[in-house]
Motif scaffolding. Structure first.
Motif, PDB file in Angstrom:
ATOM      1  N   ASN A 191       0.841  -1.191   0.000  1.00 41.44           N
ATOM      2  CA  ASN A 191       0.000   0.000   0.000  1.00 41.44           C
ATOM      3  C   ASN A 191       0.880   1.247   0.000  1.00 41.44           C
ATOM      4  O   ASN A 191       2.111   1.155  -0.057  1.00 41.44           O
ATOM      5  CB  ASN A 191      -0.953   0.012   1.206  1.00 41.44           C
ATOM      6  CG  ASN A 191      -0.225  -0.278   2.507  1.00 41.44           C
ATOM      7  OD1 ASN A 191       0.864   0.225   2.743  1.00 41.44           O
ATOM      8  ND2 ASN A 191      -0.824  -1.093   3.365  1.00 41.44           N
ATOM      9  N   GLU A 192       0.266   2.404   0.076  1.00 41.32           N
ATOM     10  CA  GLU A 192       1.014   3.658   0.015  1.00 41.32           C
ATOM     11  C   GLU A 192       1.969   3.800   1.197  1.00 41.32           C
ATOM     12  O   GLU A 192       3.129   4.204   1.029  1.00 41.32           O
ATOM     13  CB  GLU A 192       0.049   4.855  -0.016  1.00 41.32           C
ATOM     14  CG  GLU A 192       0.758   6.195  -0.112  1.00 41.32           C
ATOM     15  CD  GLU A 192      -0.196   7.365  -0.228  1.00 41.32           C
ATOM     16  OE1 GLU A 192       0.279   8.476  -0.522  1.00 41.32           O
ATOM     17  OE2 GLU A 192      -1.415   7.173  -0.034  1.00 41.32           O
ATOM     18  N   TRP A 211       6.699   7.087  -7.262  1.00 42.38           N
ATOM     19  CA  TRP A 211       5.484   6.681  -7.960  1.00 42.38           C
ATOM     20  C   TRP A 211       5.793   6.651  -9.453  1.00 42.38           C
ATOM     21  O   TRP A 211       6.739   7.290  -9.920  1.00 42.38           O
ATOM     22  CB  TRP A 211       4.346   7.667  -7.688  1.00 42.38           C
ATOM     23  CG  TRP A 211       4.108   7.948  -6.235  1.00 42.38           C
ATOM     24  CD1 TRP A 211       4.068   9.154  -5.631  1.00 42.38           C
ATOM     25  CD2 TRP A 211       3.837   6.986  -5.199  1.00 42.38           C
ATOM     26  NE1 TRP A 211       3.816   9.032  -4.279  1.00 42.38           N
ATOM     27  CE2 TRP A 211       3.670   7.708  -3.988  1.00 42.38           C
ATOM     28  CE3 TRP A 211       3.745   5.604  -5.160  1.00 42.38           C
ATOM     29  CZ2 TRP A 211       3.402   7.088  -2.774  1.00 42.38           C
ATOM     30  CZ3 TRP A 211       3.480   4.985  -3.944  1.00 42.38           C
ATOM     31  CH2 TRP A 211       3.303   5.716  -2.784  1.00 42.38           C
ATOM     32  N   LEU A 221      -0.059   8.703  -3.886  1.00 41.17           N
ATOM     33  CA  LEU A 221      -0.346   7.559  -4.741  1.00 41.17           C
ATOM     34  C   LEU A 221      -1.569   7.841  -5.603  1.00 41.17           C
ATOM     35  O   LEU A 221      -2.600   8.297  -5.111  1.00 41.17           O
ATOM     36  CB  LEU A 221      -0.596   6.329  -3.876  1.00 41.17           C
ATOM     37  CG  LEU A 221      -1.106   5.066  -4.582  1.00 41.17           C
ATOM     38  CD1 LEU A 221      -0.034   4.503  -5.508  1.00 41.17           C
ATOM     39  CD2 LEU A 221      -1.533   4.018  -3.556  1.00 41.17           C
ATOM     40  N   ARG A 223      -3.841   6.265  -9.325  1.00 41.41           N
ATOM     41  CA  ARG A 223      -4.168   5.012 -10.006  1.00 41.41           C
ATOM     42  C   ARG A 223      -3.071   4.582 -10.968  1.00 41.41           C
ATOM     43  O   ARG A 223      -2.968   3.405 -11.321  1.00 41.41           O
ATOM     44  CB  ARG A 223      -5.491   5.148 -10.757  1.00 41.41           C
ATOM     45  CG  ARG A 223      -6.698   5.272  -9.843  1.00 41.41           C
ATOM     46  CD  ARG A 223      -7.997   5.141 -10.633  1.00 41.41           C
ATOM     47  NE  ARG A 223      -8.144   3.813 -11.216  1.00 41.41           N
ATOM     48  CZ  ARG A 223      -8.610   2.759 -10.568  1.00 41.41           C
ATOM     49  NH1 ARG A 223      -8.953   2.852  -9.297  1.00 41.41           N
ATOM     50  NH2 ARG A 223      -8.733   1.597 -11.190  1.00 41.41           N
ATOM     51  N   VAL A 226      -1.088   2.015  -9.264  1.00 43.30           N
ATOM     52  CA  VAL A 226      -1.817   0.852  -8.754  1.00 43.30           C
ATOM     53  C   VAL A 226      -1.715  -0.286  -9.765  1.00 43.30           C
ATOM     54  O   VAL A 226      -1.971  -0.098 -10.949  1.00 43.30           O
ATOM     55  CB  VAL A 226      -3.303   1.197  -8.495  1.00 43.30           C
ATOM     56  CG1 VAL A 226      -4.081  -0.069  -8.133  1.00 43.30           C
ATOM     57  CG2 VAL A 226      -3.423   2.219  -7.385  1.00 43.30           C
ATOM     58  N   ASN A 227      -1.311  -1.438  -9.302  1.00 47.29           N
ATOM     59  CA  ASN A 227      -1.173  -2.603 -10.169  1.00 47.29           C
ATOM     60  C   ASN A 227      -2.543  -3.245 -10.385  1.00 47.29           C
ATOM     61  O   ASN A 227      -3.059  -3.928  -9.502  1.00 47.29           O
ATOM     62  CB  ASN A 227      -0.206  -3.602  -9.523  1.00 47.29           C
ATOM     63  CG  ASN A 227      -0.069  -4.879 -10.333  1.00 47.29           C
ATOM     64  OD1 ASN A 227      -0.366  -4.913 -11.521  1.00 47.29           O
ATOM     65  ND2 ASN A 227       0.384  -5.934  -9.666  1.00 47.29           N
ATOM     66  N   LYS A 228      -3.105  -3.028 -11.542  1.00 43.58           N
ATOM     67  CA  LYS A 228      -4.444  -3.584 -11.783  1.00 43.58           C
ATOM     68  C   LYS A 228      -4.427  -5.103 -11.917  1.00 43.58           C
ATOM     69  O   LYS A 228      -5.468  -5.746 -11.899  1.00 43.58           O
ATOM     70  CB  LYS A 228      -5.072  -2.956 -13.013  1.00 43.58           C
ATOM     71  CG  LYS A 228      -4.465  -3.346 -14.352  1.00 43.58           C
ATOM     72  CD  LYS A 228      -5.262  -2.719 -15.490  1.00 43.58           C
ATOM     73  CE  LYS A 228      -4.738  -3.120 -16.856  1.00 43.58           C
ATOM     74  NZ  LYS A 228      -5.566  -2.545 -17.944  1.00 43.58           N
ATOM     75  N   GLU A 239      -5.753  -2.714  -2.590  1.00 42.60           N
ATOM     76  CA  GLU A 239      -4.747  -2.079  -1.751  1.00 42.60           C
ATOM     77  C   GLU A 239      -4.525  -2.945  -0.522  1.00 42.60           C
ATOM     78  O   GLU A 239      -5.460  -3.341   0.158  1.00 42.60           O
ATOM     79  CB  GLU A 239      -5.177  -0.677  -1.322  1.00 42.60           C
ATOM     80  CG  GLU A 239      -4.096   0.027  -0.518  1.00 42.60           C
ATOM     81  CD  GLU A 239      -4.476   1.420  -0.078  1.00 42.60           C
ATOM     82  OE1 GLU A 239      -3.620   2.094   0.502  1.00 42.60           O
ATOM     83  OE2 GLU A 239      -5.624   1.816  -0.311  1.00 42.60           O
ATOM     84  N   ALA A 244       0.257  -4.798  -4.886  1.00 47.79           N
ATOM     85  CA  ALA A 244      -0.804  -3.811  -5.098  1.00 47.79           C
ATOM     86  C   ALA A 244      -0.321  -2.487  -5.656  1.00 47.79           C
ATOM     87  O   ALA A 244      -0.986  -1.863  -6.479  1.00 47.79           O
ATOM     88  CB  ALA A 244      -1.555  -3.563  -3.785  1.00 47.79           C
ATOM     89  N   VAL A 245       0.859  -2.045  -5.215  1.00 46.68           N
ATOM     90  CA  VAL A 245       1.355  -0.717  -5.590  1.00 46.68           C
ATOM     91  C   VAL A 245       2.693  -0.856  -6.308  1.00 46.68           C
ATOM     92  O   VAL A 245       3.574  -1.593  -5.850  1.00 46.68           O
ATOM     93  CB  VAL A 245       1.513   0.177  -4.343  1.00 46.68           C
ATOM     94  CG1 VAL A 245       2.169   1.504  -4.692  1.00 46.68           C
ATOM     95  CG2 VAL A 245       0.153   0.416  -3.694  1.00 46.68           C
TER      96      VAL A 245
END
Length: 561
Positions: A191-192, A211, A221, A223, A226-228, A239, A244-245
């Motif tokens: 996460n962040e 980032w 952070l 989108r 963010v790892n979709k 998250e 996730a990030v």
């Protein structure tokens, strides 16, 4: 053997997934085709191997390959030659089944060939490993972080660094060398907050995990990072979930201090020893949907949020989900609250330690926690001493209370909460003059509970100072101060003003204030004082608050059973 032997299969399966990978909204869409492709390969090979996993289980096997493929596309690596990818870290997910599923990277990215070298030497097997062996799928080669530094790489990915744990120093030391060699290095975080912590850990090397769209120093952070394709089959990643990030290694855009890193390491190590993996609220975000007595608390580390105006610290009751006040910041801590998320991390780490409620009861982890905090205190981190003393206090034994008192004395006025505790210990021993001096230091530091207690001590000799201290503490969110001020107003016959103060107190959960307000309203109505309509409305709200509190207390008792 469940099916034919490995020698009967001439080549491992290829499932073209590049189109789905480019267009899919999440990992679920890709996994369904990949899973169906594996089943078709088994059938085409004439194998009798049975697959004992659904799409959800298969997604966890595919997500490391999806992560690497995504970064290959982001970096724009060439598609016409073999790509060498280094996977750093000790996370076992990428090497599940000896890393055979990383063979899908090229099919996902739409490139000629990808070979992934892994530093993790753990051995974990899924219930699809027999399928992989029967299909003759190649294992991913292993390497060490030392050997990797002398080789050439097209891409390096650090899977879930944990620099603060003190076990990833070798990986962290490799970052400057890989960066200097021109290797694009990425890292995935939970996460962040995790990404911010790891960037603090890399700061001594002059690097950070930025980032994907901006430096970490001033940006938040988005989108874009963010790892979709994180572990989710129905959403664009989760998250707090695996991978996730996404971040990229870049020169540091901001400087962190060794003292800050010390506070972060101790606070986060204690957080993990408590068995926590995520915070109650998103870090550095205003708590959504909460209007706790008109405050707008901001999420910190763990089950804690702070009102940036008053310094009131709030947590959520595990059983009832009701917000409760757990402490107050002193003036310096409140006034120095950083504006950026990166700088907020060490500040929040110190607050986490200062207001840590207890030490875990699990014997092994309790011993580790005590040792951790003792070392922190010895290194001059006085917040660690406060955490240790509060932990001993919570244990409740005579011996533990004595240990707490000794630690508070050791910290003394180097921390407002230390001065406050020492003052109360002196009062208990009858040493009022020295107690007043120590308590005054806590008051001068702007520690709200000290203001309220000082007001009670000087009330008989200096009503004006007591009144001033109580008003100041009440305006800083202290329910006890509001209650005591209400009592003073009742004695002075100022009942309407008293009800306002008592409301301020009982709306924060002060039981005595709730009972006092009920009594004042009832007596005023009996005596015909004040406006009856207003008093009846007030009494109705008080009665509702009493019934609500009774329900919550009953719920807690039931959960405790």
């Amino acid at each position: 053997m469940k099916g034919q032997t490995r020698s009967h299969v001439k080549q491992e399966p290829k499932v073209n997934l590049s189109h789905e990978f480019s267009t899919a909204a999440n990992l679920g869409v890709i996994t369904k085709k990949w899973y169906a492709g594996i089943q078709q390969c088994i059938q085409d090979a004439g194998l009798e191997t049975k697959i004992n996993a659904g799409v959800e289980g298969a997604a966890s096997l595919l997500m490391p390959a999806a992560l690497v493929a995504n970064l290959i596309k982001i970096e724009g690596l060439p598609a016409d030659r073999d790509l060498r990818v280094l996977l750093l870290g000790d996370d076992p997910v990428p090497v599940m089944d000896r890393g055979v599923w990383l063979g899908s990277v090229a099919d996902l990215a739409g490139v000629q060939s990808v070979t992934c070298y892994c530093t993790c030497d753990k051995e974990l097997e899924s219930n699809l490993f027999d399928v992989a062996k029967d299909l003759g799928m190649a294992e991913s080669p292993r390497t060490s972080v030392e050997a990797a530094q002398s080789q050439s790489w097209d891409l390096a990915v650090w899977i879930h660094p944990a620099i603060e744990a003190g076990e990833h120093d070798g990986f962290a030391s490799a970052m400057p060398l890989l960066h200097a060699a021109g290797v694009p290095v990425y890292a995935c975080m939970y996460n962040e907050l995790d990404a911010l912590i790891q960037s603090h850990g890399l700061n001594p090397h002059g690097l950070e995990f930025s980032w994907l769209d901006s430096p970490i120093a001033t940006a938040r952070l988005t989108r874009v990072s963010v790892n979709k394709y994180g572990y989710s089959t129905s959403e664009a990643g989760i998250e707090g979930g695996w991978g996730a990030v996404l971040t990229k290694l870049q020169p540091a855009s901001v400087t962190s201090s060794p003292e800050d890193w010390k506070a972060i390491k101790v606070a986060m190590s204690l957080f993990r020893l408590e068995g926590s993996v995520s915070s109650t609220w998103s870090f550095a975000e205003v708590v959504g949907g909460v209007a706790f007595n008109k405050y707008q608390p901001v999420g910190l580390i763990g089950n804690m949020a702070v009102d940036p105006v008053t310094g009131l610290l709030i947590s959520e009751c595990v059983n009832t989900k009701v917000l409760k006040v757990v402490g107050h910041l002193w003036t310096e801590a409140l006034s120095t609250r950083p504006a950026t998320a990166f700088e907020l991390v060490p500040w929040a780490a110190r607050i986490k330690l200062s207001f840590n409620a207890e030490i875990t009861r699990e014997t092994k982890k309790r011993i580790e926690s005590i040792e951790l905090l003792e070392v922190g205190l010895s290194d001059g981190l006085y917040e660690a001493g406060i955490a240790l003393a509060r932990g001993y206090e919570r244990m409740g034994t005579t011996d533990s209370k004595a240990k707490a008192a000794a630690i508070y004395k050791r910290v003394g006025d180097r921390h407002p909460m230390g001065a406050y505790a020492v003052a109360h210990d002196m009062l208990a021993q009858g040493d009022t003059p020295n107690a007043m001096g120590m308590l005054r230091k806590a008051v001068d530091a702007g520690y709200v509970p000290a203001m309220t207690d000082m007001a009670a001590l000087v009330l008989d000799k200096n009503v004006e100072e007591a009144n001033s201290l109580l008003i100041l503490a009440m305006n800083r969110g202290d329910a006890e101060a509001a209650f005591r001020l209400g009592e003073m107003l009742i004695k002075g016959g100022l009942y309407d003003a008293a009800l306002d103060c008592l409301r301020t107190a009982w709306s924060k959960g002060h039981v005595d204030a709730l009972n006092a307000a009920h009594w004042v309203c009832t007596e005023m109505l009996k005596a015909g004082l004040g406006k009856s309509g207003k008093l009846k409305r007030e009494l109705k709200e008080i009665q509702f608050a009493i019934s609500k509190r009774t329900r919550l207390e009953n719920a807690v008792q039931i959960d405790a059973k």
